[in-house]
Scaffold this active site. Structure first.
Site, PDB file in Angstrom:
ATOM      1  N   ASP A 178      -7.219  -3.671   0.428  1.00 49.68           N
ATOM      2  CA  ASP A 178      -6.958  -3.558   1.864  1.00 49.68           C
ATOM      3  C   ASP A 178      -8.285  -3.616   2.625  1.00 49.68           C
ATOM      4  O   ASP A 178      -8.426  -3.048   3.705  1.00 49.68           O
ATOM      5  CB  ASP A 178      -6.210  -2.268   2.180  1.00 49.68           C
ATOM      6  CG  ASP A 178      -5.516  -2.294   3.536  1.00 49.68           C
ATOM      7  OD1 ASP A 178      -4.736  -3.227   3.782  1.00 49.68           O
ATOM      8  OD2 ASP A 178      -5.761  -1.383   4.347  1.00 49.68           O
ATOM      9  N   ARG A 195      14.772  16.098   0.980  1.00 47.94           N
ATOM     10  CA  ARG A 195      16.145  15.803   1.408  1.00 47.94           C
ATOM     11  C   ARG A 195      16.364  14.308   1.631  1.00 47.94           C
ATOM     12  O   ARG A 195      17.486  13.826   1.493  1.00 47.94           O
ATOM     13  CB  ARG A 195      16.484  16.570   2.694  1.00 47.94           C
ATOM     14  CG  ARG A 195      16.571  18.072   2.485  1.00 47.94           C
ATOM     15  CD  ARG A 195      17.178  18.772   3.694  1.00 47.94           C
ATOM     16  NE  ARG A 195      17.213  20.222   3.473  1.00 47.94           N
ATOM     17  CZ  ARG A 195      16.272  21.061   3.873  1.00 47.94           C
ATOM     18  NH1 ARG A 195      15.198  20.586   4.515  1.00 47.94           N
ATOM     19  NH2 ARG A 195      16.368  22.343   3.634  1.00 47.94           N
ATOM     20  N   ASP A 248      -9.186   4.246  -2.798  1.00 44.35           N
ATOM     21  CA  ASP A 248     -10.513   4.526  -2.240  1.00 44.35           C
ATOM     22  C   ASP A 248     -10.737   6.006  -1.955  1.00 44.35           C
ATOM     23  O   ASP A 248     -11.826   6.405  -1.524  1.00 44.35           O
ATOM     24  CB  ASP A 248     -10.745   3.702  -0.972  1.00 44.35           C
ATOM     25  CG  ASP A 248      -9.817   4.073   0.184  1.00 44.35           C
ATOM     26  OD1 ASP A 248      -8.860   4.850  -0.040  1.00 44.35           O
ATOM     27  OD2 ASP A 248     -10.035   3.567   1.310  1.00 44.35           O
ATOM     28  N   HIS A 254       0.823  -1.223   0.000  1.00 43.42           N
ATOM     29  CA  HIS A 254       0.000   0.000   0.000  1.00 43.42           C
ATOM     30  C   HIS A 254       0.856   1.272   0.000  1.00 43.42           C
ATOM     31  O   HIS A 254       1.065   1.921   1.022  1.00 43.42           O
ATOM     32  CB  HIS A 254      -1.062   0.020   1.094  1.00 43.42           C
ATOM     33  CG  HIS A 254      -0.666  -0.436   2.472  1.00 43.42           C
ATOM     34  ND1 HIS A 254       0.436   0.035   3.139  1.00 43.42           N
ATOM     35  CD2 HIS A 254      -1.267  -1.324   3.314  1.00 43.42           C
ATOM     36  CE1 HIS A 254       0.508  -0.519   4.327  1.00 43.42           C
ATOM     37  NE2 HIS A 254      -0.513  -1.349   4.457  1.00 43.42           N
ATOM     38  N   SER A 303      -7.913   1.861   9.496  1.00 47.00           N
ATOM     39  CA  SER A 303      -7.494   0.463   9.633  1.00 47.00           C
ATOM     40  C   SER A 303      -7.824  -0.404   8.427  1.00 47.00           C
ATOM     41  O   SER A 303      -7.375  -1.549   8.359  1.00 47.00           O
ATOM     42  CB  SER A 303      -8.147  -0.162  10.872  1.00 47.00           C
ATOM     43  OG  SER A 303      -9.566  -0.114  10.785  1.00 47.00           O
ATOM     44  N   GLY A 304      -8.575   0.092   7.486  1.00 44.59           N
ATOM     45  CA  GLY A 304      -8.900  -0.743   6.329  1.00 44.59           C
ATOM     46  C   GLY A 304      -9.886  -0.052   5.410  1.00 44.59           C
ATOM     47  O   GLY A 304     -10.519   0.945   5.774  1.00 44.59           O
ATOM     48  N   ASN A 346       1.029   4.598   2.370  1.00 44.40           N
ATOM     49  CA  ASN A 346       0.516   4.294   3.696  1.00 44.40           C
ATOM     50  C   ASN A 346       1.542   3.499   4.499  1.00 44.40           C
ATOM     51  O   ASN A 346       2.069   2.492   4.036  1.00 44.40           O
ATOM     52  CB  ASN A 346      -0.790   3.493   3.614  1.00 44.40           C
ATOM     53  CG  ASN A 346      -1.908   4.292   2.985  1.00 44.40           C
ATOM     54  OD1 ASN A 346      -2.461   3.909   1.962  1.00 44.40           O
ATOM     55  ND2 ASN A 346      -2.247   5.420   3.582  1.00 44.40           N
ATOM     56  N   ALA A 347       1.814   3.976   5.717  1.00 45.74           N
ATOM     57  CA  ALA A 347       2.712   3.291   6.643  1.00 45.74           C
ATOM     58  C   ALA A 347       4.099   3.064   6.039  1.00 45.74           C
ATOM     59  O   ALA A 347       4.688   1.999   6.189  1.00 45.74           O
ATOM     60  CB  ALA A 347       2.107   1.964   7.105  1.00 45.74           C
TER      61      ALA A 347
END
Length: 386
Positions: free
Chosen positions: A287, A241, A262, A230, A314-315, A233-234
Site C-alpha cells: 500500500d 454480534r 508495517d 488490506h 493514507s499509505g 483497514n477500511a
C-alpha cells in the site's frame, strides 16, 4: 567453470548483464515450495533452469557465490501507488512508470500492480491511456481501488468521487482497456447483475473499502470475488454480534486477503491473529505511496507511514522486503512462509506460474539477502541489478 564472487561485482556499482548461463551457489534456496541447501540455482537466458548439486553444475555455467545468503524469487506487490518521489496518479506519464519500475526492482519487488485510489473519471481514463502504452516485465497492470466503494469506509478516498457501479459506468471506464487487471469494490454496493457484468472483464476483483455485514461479504465471496483489500483497514470490523467483512474473510473457506505489515496500518498482534485464522489465504501488500504535494492525494511522511494533511492515514512507507522482515521479526512467521506471502500467494491469485517462485521455466527474478535482512542483490530477468 568460471567463478565470480558477488563482492567483486558489487564494487563496480553498475548494472551487469549476467552471462547466458549462471549458477548461484553457496546459499539457502527458497523455491516457494521447499527449502534447498547445498545446491546451485541455475539461470539461463533470463529463465530458471532448476537446481542441481554443486558438483553437477553443467559445463558452460559461470558460478556466482552468495556466501551463505538466502535466495528467493523476486517479490510480487498487488497494491502500491508510487515509489521515491513519483505518485503515478499525480504524474500520469510513461517516465514516472519507468522510474517507479526501476526503483521497485532495486528494492526487490520485481512484479507490481500500479494502483490508483478513487479519483475523477477523467484521471482514471488518462491513467489507463498512458499505462496502455507502457510495457515492462515488472509491470503487471493497473489496480483500480475505486470508484465503486462504500463512502462509509472511504478512508483517505474523497467521498464525493465514490459512485455506485452500473453497467454503463463500468463500460465507460473499462471498455477497450487491456491494462486494467484488478479492481477493489464494496460487495454490498453492487448488485448481482452488475457484478456478473463486471466479471466479464476478467479482472481480479477484491472486496474492500466496505461496510458489508457478514452475510453481504460472504455472498460476495460466494459470487466469485476471490480476495480482499488490506485486511482490517477500511472494512467493517470483527464484532461479537456482527462479525462484518473481517469475519466473512476469516470464515470463508476460499476468500483471500492482502494485509499491510508495517505496524501502523495494522498492529503486529492483529497480523498474528489473521495469520492463524487464514493460513495461506493471507498475503502481503505494501500500500506504498510517495510524498506528494499536488493533486487529490497530498501525502505527508509521518513516523513510518504517510498521511493526508488532515492526519488521515493514507499509505505505507515500507517496501515488500521490509514487510517480510516485519513478518519474521515482529509477527513470528517463519521465513519461508513470509516469502510465500509476498511471492507465491499473490502470483497464484493472478494465475501466474512464471513469477513468485523459483520453479523450472519461471522468470529469473531473484533476490539475495542475509539472515539479518540486508538486501544484497537483485536479479531481474537474468540481469544483476547490483
Amino acid at each position: 567453470m568460471k567463478s565470480i564472487p558477488f563482492e567483486a561485482l558489487k564494487r563496480k556499482n553498475v548494472k551487469i548483464i549476467l552471462m547466458k548461463k549462471t549458477a548461484l551457489i553457496g546459499g539457502k534456496i527458497y523455491t516457494g515450495n521447499e527449502i534447498i541447501e547445498k545446491k546451485a540455482l541455475l539461470l539461463d537466458g533470463g529463465v530458471i533452469v532448476g537446481t542441481v548439486d554443486d558438483k553437477d553444475i553443467p559445463v558452460g555455467y559461470q558460478s556466482l557465490d552468495v556466501k551463505g545468503a538466502n535466495i528467493c524469487a523476486g517479490l510480487v506487490d498487488l497494491q502500491l501507488y508510487g515509489d521515491g518521489s513519483d505518485l503515478y496518479s499525480a504524474e500520469l506519464s510513461l517516465a514516472s512508470l519507468e522510474r517507479i519500475s526501476n526503483g521497485l526492482i532495486d528494492k526487490g519487488t520485481t512484479s507490481y500492480m500500479m494502483t490508483l485510489a478513487t479519483n475523477t473519471i477523467p484521471v482514471f481514463k488518462e491513467a489507463i491511456r498512458v499505462a496502455e502504452d507502457y510495457h515492462h516485465d515488472a509491470f503487471l497492470g493497473l489496480h483500480l481501488e475505486g470508484p465503486f466503494l462504500n463512502a462509509k469506509k472511504r478512508g483517505a478516498h474523497p467521498e464525493e468521487l465514490i459512485i455506485t457501479p452500473t453497467k454503463e459506468r463500468i463500460e465507460d471506464l473499462l471498455e477497450g482497456s487491456q491494462v486494467v487487471k484488478m479492481m477493489t469494490i464494496a460487495p454490498e454496493c453492487i448488485s448481482d447483475e452488475v457484478l456478473r457484468y463486471l466479471q466479464t472483464y476478467q479482472l481480479l476483483l477484491s472486496a474492500g473499502h466496505s461496510n458489508a455485514t457478514f452475510a453481504e461479504g460472504t455472498h460476495g465471496y460466494d459470487a466469485g470475488i476471490p480476495t480482499s483489500t488490506h485486511l482490517f483497514n477500511a472494512m467493517s470490523p470483527l464484532h461479537h454480534r456482527e462479525v462484518g467483512l473481517v469475519g466473512a474473510v476469516f470464515n470463508h473457506h476460499r476468500a483471500c486477503s492482502s494485509i499491510i505489515v508495517d505496524g501502523h496500518h495494522v498492529s503486529f498482534e492483529a497480523v498474528k491473529i489473521a495469520k492463524k485464522q487464514m493460513g495461506d489465504r493471507l498475503f502481503m501488500i505494501t500500500d506504498a505511496v510517495a510524498a506528494c504535494n499536488k493533486g487529490i492525494y497530498q501525502h505527508v511522511l509521518n513516523d513510518g507511514y504517510y498521511a493526508l494533511p488532515d492526519g488521515t492515514i493514507s499509505g505505507a512507507a515500507i517496501s515488500l522486503f521490509e514487510g517480510i522482515r516485519n513478518c519474521v521479526q515482529q509477527v513470528g512467521i517463519p521465513l519461508d512462509e513470509a516469502i510465500r506471502m509476498s511471492t507465491t500467494y499473490p502470483a497464484n491469485l493472478l494465475g501466474r506460474s512464471d513469477i513468485g517462485n523459483l520453479n523450472t521455466g519461471s522468470m529469473a527474478n531473484v533476490i539475495v539477502f542475509t539472515d539479518d535482512f540486508k538486501l544484497e542483490h537483485v536479479i531481474f530477468k537474468g540481469e544483476l541489478r547490483y
